[in-house]
Motif scaffolding. Structure first.
Motif, PDB file in Angstrom:
ATOM      1  N   GLY A 182       0.803  -1.214   0.000  1.00 40.13           N
ATOM      2  CA  GLY A 182       0.000   0.000   0.000  1.00 40.13           C
ATOM      3  C   GLY A 182       0.836   1.265   0.000  1.00 40.13           C
ATOM      4  N   GLY A 183       0.359   2.259   0.751  1.00 46.92           N
ATOM      5  CA  GLY A 183       1.017   3.567   0.788  1.00 46.92           C
ATOM      6  C   GLY A 183       0.360   4.534  -0.167  1.00 46.92           C
ATOM      7  N   GLY A 184       1.004   5.673  -0.356  1.00 45.31           N
ATOM      8  CA  GLY A 184       0.444   6.696  -1.229  1.00 45.31           C
ATOM      9  C   GLY A 184       1.526   7.481  -1.929  1.00 45.31           C
ATOM     10  N   SER A 185       1.140   8.177  -2.985  1.00 46.21           N
ATOM     11  CA  SER A 185       2.053   9.068  -3.684  1.00 46.21           C
ATOM     12  C   SER A 185       1.224  10.172  -4.322  1.00 46.21           C
ATOM     13  CB  SER A 185       2.852   8.324  -4.754  1.00 46.21           C
ATOM     14  OG  SER A 185       1.998   7.691  -5.672  1.00 46.21           O
ATOM     15  N   LEU A 186       1.656  11.398  -4.097  1.00 48.51           N
ATOM     16  CA  LEU A 186       0.951  12.574  -4.603  1.00 48.51           C
ATOM     17  C   LEU A 186      -0.519  12.518  -4.171  1.00 48.51           C
ATOM     18  CD1 LEU A 186       1.757  15.091  -6.100  1.00 48.51           C
ATOM     19  CD2 LEU A 186       1.109  14.002  -8.260  1.00 48.51           C
ATOM     20  N   PHE A 187      -1.466  12.353  -5.099  1.00 44.74           N
ATOM     21  CA  PHE A 187      -2.879  12.329  -4.724  1.00 44.74           C
ATOM     22  C   PHE A 187      -3.466  10.920  -4.791  1.00 44.74           C
ATOM     23  CE2 PHE A 187      -2.097  16.576  -6.593  1.00 44.74           C
ATOM     24  CZ  PHE A 187      -2.302  17.341  -5.438  1.00 44.74           C
ATOM     25  N   TYR A 241      16.622  -2.279   6.557  1.00 40.97           N
ATOM     26  CA  TYR A 241      16.172  -1.713   5.283  1.00 40.97           C
ATOM     27  C   TYR A 241      15.183  -0.584   5.561  1.00 40.97           C
ATOM     28  CZ  TYR A 241      18.192  -5.526   2.514  1.00 40.97           C
ATOM     29  OH  TYR A 241      19.058  -6.409   1.900  1.00 40.97           O
ATOM     30  N   ALA A 242      15.493   0.619   5.083  1.00 40.58           N
ATOM     31  CA  ALA A 242      14.578   1.758   5.141  1.00 40.58           C
ATOM     32  C   ALA A 242      13.897   1.870   3.783  1.00 40.58           C
ATOM     33  CB  ALA A 242      15.324   3.044   5.464  1.00 40.58           C
ATOM     34  N   VAL A 243      12.574   1.757   3.782  1.00 39.82           N
ATOM     35  CA  VAL A 243      11.822   1.581   2.542  1.00 39.82           C
ATOM     36  C   VAL A 243      10.873   2.748   2.304  1.00 39.82           C
ATOM     37  CG1 VAL A 243      10.236   0.069   1.297  1.00 39.82           C
ATOM     38  CG2 VAL A 243      11.945  -0.923   2.838  1.00 39.82           C
ATOM     39  N   GLY A 244      11.024   3.406   1.156  1.00 40.40           N
ATOM     40  CA  GLY A 244      10.076   4.429   0.732  1.00 40.40           C
ATOM     41  C   GLY A 244       9.986   5.612   1.672  1.00 40.40           C
ATOM     42  N   LEU A 294       8.814   8.644  -2.069  1.00 37.91           N
ATOM     43  CA  LEU A 294      10.048   7.989  -2.490  1.00 37.91           C
ATOM     44  C   LEU A 294       9.811   6.538  -2.896  1.00 37.91           C
ATOM     45  CD1 LEU A 294      12.244   9.233   0.513  1.00 37.91           C
ATOM     46  CD2 LEU A 294      12.225  10.201  -1.797  1.00 37.91           C
ATOM     47  N   ASN A 295      10.575   6.082  -3.880  1.00 40.96           N
ATOM     48  CA  ASN A 295      10.625   4.654  -4.169  1.00 40.96           C
ATOM     49  C   ASN A 295      11.998   4.074  -3.843  1.00 40.96           C
ATOM     50  OD1 ASN A 295      12.134   5.759  -6.230  1.00 40.96           O
ATOM     51  ND2 ASN A 295      11.240   4.515  -7.853  1.00 40.96           N
ATOM     52  N   SER A 296      12.863   4.892  -3.285  1.00 41.35           N
ATOM     53  CA  SER A 296      14.230   4.469  -2.996  1.00 41.35           C
ATOM     54  C   SER A 296      14.294   3.636  -1.718  1.00 41.35           C
ATOM     55  CB  SER A 296      15.148   5.693  -2.870  1.00 41.35           C
ATOM     56  OG  SER A 296      14.740   6.489  -1.773  1.00 41.35           O
ATOM     57  N   PHE A 314       9.222  -0.305  -7.689  1.00 41.54           N
ATOM     58  CA  PHE A 314       8.603   0.181  -8.917  1.00 41.54           C
ATOM     59  C   PHE A 314       7.813   1.468  -8.660  1.00 41.54           C
ATOM     60  CE2 PHE A 314       8.528  -4.539  -9.759  1.00 41.54           C
ATOM     61  CZ  PHE A 314       9.543  -4.522 -10.697  1.00 41.54           C
ATOM     62  N   THR A 315       7.203   1.560  -7.455  1.00 42.22           N
ATOM     63  CA  THR A 315       6.238   2.625  -7.154  1.00 42.22           C
ATOM     64  C   THR A 315       6.725   3.485  -5.993  1.00 42.22           C
ATOM     65  OG1 THR A 315       4.448   1.159  -7.850  1.00 42.22           O
ATOM     66  CG2 THR A 315       3.830   3.071  -6.512  1.00 42.22           C
ATOM     67  N   ARG A 316       6.479   4.783  -6.094  1.00 40.95           N
ATOM     68  CA  ARG A 316       6.766   5.674  -4.963  1.00 40.95           C
ATOM     69  C   ARG A 316       5.722   5.418  -3.868  1.00 40.95           C
ATOM     70  NH1 ARG A 316      10.136  10.051  -6.216  1.00 40.95           N
ATOM     71  NH2 ARG A 316      10.768  10.111  -8.414  1.00 40.95           N
ATOM     72  N   ARG A 317       6.178   5.244  -2.638  1.00 37.49           N
ATOM     73  CA  ARG A 317       5.258   4.886  -1.548  1.00 37.49           C
ATOM     74  C   ARG A 317       5.630   5.624  -0.267  1.00 37.49           C
ATOM     75  NH1 ARG A 317       2.574   0.021  -3.049  1.00 37.49           N
ATOM     76  NH2 ARG A 317       3.597  -1.023  -4.805  1.00 37.49           N
ATOM     77  N   SER A 318       4.811   6.568   0.115  1.00 35.31           N
ATOM     78  CA  SER A 318       4.882   7.136   1.462  1.00 35.31           C
ATOM     79  C   SER A 318       3.770   6.484   2.287  1.00 35.31           C
ATOM     80  CB  SER A 318       4.724   8.649   1.437  1.00 35.31           C
ATOM     81  OG  SER A 318       3.496   9.007   0.839  1.00 35.31           O
TER      82      SER A 318
END
Length: 541
Positions: A247-252, A479-482, A490-492, A510-514
């Motif tokens: 899950g998570g979110g990115s932008l809107f 591991y620090a993720v997103g 971030l997707n890093s 693959f996807t940016r996830r906050s």
């Protein structure tokens, strides 16, 4: 040697056709190994120390491993001291136990080691004679390395083996039931199947095992004390850690999709999406399943829970929490899933609850002393630690510890910095907290807590500022993720080596996830194989 002076030499215990093939091989350097000759060729090649042919035979048998013949091949390898083939066949038996337990070979296994093994038995596929030392049922069902979706599979295998020759084998039920991890079975299965089975209930020793299992269910807060070898989940040999970003979110956008990272291949894979979009979600692994707890779907804060089965690559609904929670903290202790704090859409929460997958029930536990939104929770030394968060007015540096046996929270030393939305994980007996937000800016600083010293210390900062990310321990690394760097999702990924005190970049998602949830499962195959392995019909040398 006397044979050096004889015109005729008699060779004992060697097949004439195999000897002929080996003599031809000595002149031509060519031989074809197949089903028709491997059983006679391998012993002959071993006797004559033709190791190249012996290895080709082992290679052929390895290519033929199947649930229907792996026990026979294992016994054949054991008899002829083919150590690599023996190890491979044994590993195959453990990894494919559910299918192996349905075969005739399994039904004919002895309870324990017999000097003569299984005389006269032939494997159904390759016709291998079973002679010499062999695997035994007790050894097999006792193994920590069995690959089983559920302990029910082990119980059913044991009962099937007993019922194959019930008059002779009923006496062995108590010994076998000690190898089945009854506490890991659901309460419904224990009462509906185990207690109802006449072969089990008529043995006093089995009754004691059933009482032990039910006690484990009825006293969840005492599971740390009640733990035995029968309460430890099995872990398949050859399984490796796989990191799931959920899950998570990115932008809107708020995501329901998920992806997973396999360290063995250094690759990310897209896996099945959740049924509900979830950001600010709590994610944890219990046994061989992944749980996504609560979160926010873009409209409301959620009480719903769903779990992921990596074998079938599907999500299914679980019992909902008693309270809606987003920005919550989750952790697993003694097979129980805890959720604490968060936000219910109206106020910050200090309440906490616990889910038992064995009974499918949520139970309220003692509330934290502080309301905590954007809190993270981790397990260390049999206790839960709720770290930082936001109480509606300020970002928190405080930490409190939950002791399940007394059902109470107590304060411990505060962090060096105020942090909400930080990453929290345990590695090598220390509690690490990375990044987060202090109310002014997004942080990259990292600190760790030692329970023995009762104090926090700083370690190397992350390379990127992160909040609303997640932190997990895997393969001796953190591991620090997103997350979010203060301006964008971030997707890093970056990972921390405690031995060098350094952070290095890892493969990006693959996807940016906050506001992402992350957890690790130990899996044998990932992604799950979509087609059976192709068999080889013969091997040439």
């Amino acid at each position: 040697m006397s044979e050096s002076r004889q015109t005729h030499v008699t060779l004992h215990d060697i097949d004439p056709q195999a000897l002929d093939q080996l003599v031809q091989f000595a002149y031509t350097a060519e031989i074809v190994v197949g089903e028709g000759n491997v059983q006679t060729l391998l012993p002959a090649a071993s006797l004559l120390q033709l190791n190249g042919v012996r290895d080709a035979c082992c290679k052929f048998l390895l290519s033929q491993l199947d649930p229907s013949n792996c026990l026979g091949i294992r016994g054949f390898a054991d008899t002829h001291s083919c150590s690599d083939l023996l190890k491979a066949a044994h590993r195959y038996v453990l990894q494919h136990f559910v299918d192996v337990a349905k075969t005739e070979e399994f039904m004919l296994l002895p309870l324990k080691q017999a000097p003569s093994g299984l005389p006269g038995h032939t494997g159904p596929s390759l016709g291998l004679r079973s002679e010499g030392p062999h695997l035994q049922v007790l050894e097999l069902v006792s193994s920590d390395s069995l690959n089983v979706p559920s302990e029910e599979d082990v119980y059913r295998a044991v009962l099937s083996w007993v019922k194959h020759d019930v008059d002779t084998r009923r006496q062995h039920v108590p010994r076998l039931m000690k190898c089945v991890r009854l506490p890991l079975l659901s309460r419904d299965f224990l009462l509906g199947h185990v207690d109802a089975e006449s072969l089990v209930r008529h043995h006093p020793d089995c009754k004691d095992l059933l009482i032990e299992a039910l006690k484990f269910h009825l006293l969840p807060e005492q599971r740390g004390v009640l733990s035995t070898s029968r309460t430890r989940p099995r872990r398949c040999e050859g399984a490796g850690p796989v990191l799931f970003a959920v899950g998570g979110g990115s932008l809107f956008a708020i995501h329901g999709d998920c992806e997973a990272y396999d360290t063995r291949t250094d690759r990310w894979h897209v896996v099945a999406s959740m049924s509900t979009r979830r950001a600010r979600v709590g994610v944890a692994a219990v046994g061989n399943r992944l749980y996504a707890v609560g979160g926010y779907d873009g409209t409301s804060d959620l009480a719903t829970v769903e779990s992921y089965d990596p074998v079938t690559n599907t999500w299914q609904p679980e019992v909902s929490m008693g309270t809606r929670r987003s920005c919550l903290g989750v952790a697993v202790l003694h097979g129980l899933l805890y959720s604490a704090g968060g936000y219910d859409g109206a106020s910050c929460l200090n309440s906490a609850e616990r889910y038992d997958p064995l009974t499918g029930t949520w139970t309220s536990i003692a509330a934290m002393s502080t309301r905590r939104r954007y809190v993270r929770v981790a397990t260390l030394d049999g206790n839960l630690y709720a770290v930082g968060g936001y109480d509606s007015s300020s970002h928190l540096a405080t930490v409190e510890k939950y002791e399940p046996q007394v059902n109470s929270w107590t304060p411990v030393a505060s962090m060096l910095s105020r942090r909400s939305s930080a990453g929290v994980a345990v590695l090598e007996g220390a509690l690490y907290v990375a990044g987060g937000n202090d109310g002014t800016s997004c942080l990259n600083s990292v600190e760790r807590y030692s329970p023995k010293a009762g104090a926090w210390e700083s370690v190397a900062p992350m390379n990127i500022r992160r909040s609303t990310h997640d932190l997990v321990a895997m393969d001796g690394w953190l591991y620090a993720v997103g997350g979010n760097d203060g301006s964008s999702s971030l997707n890093s990924i970056e990972k921390y080596n405690p031995r060098t005190n350094k952070w290095v970049a890892a493969s990006c998602m693959f996807t940016r996830r906050s506001s992402v949830g992350v957890a690790v499962l130990e899996l044998l195959n990932f992604p799950p194989p979509s087609s059976p392995t192709l068999s080889v019909s013969s091997t040439s040398l």
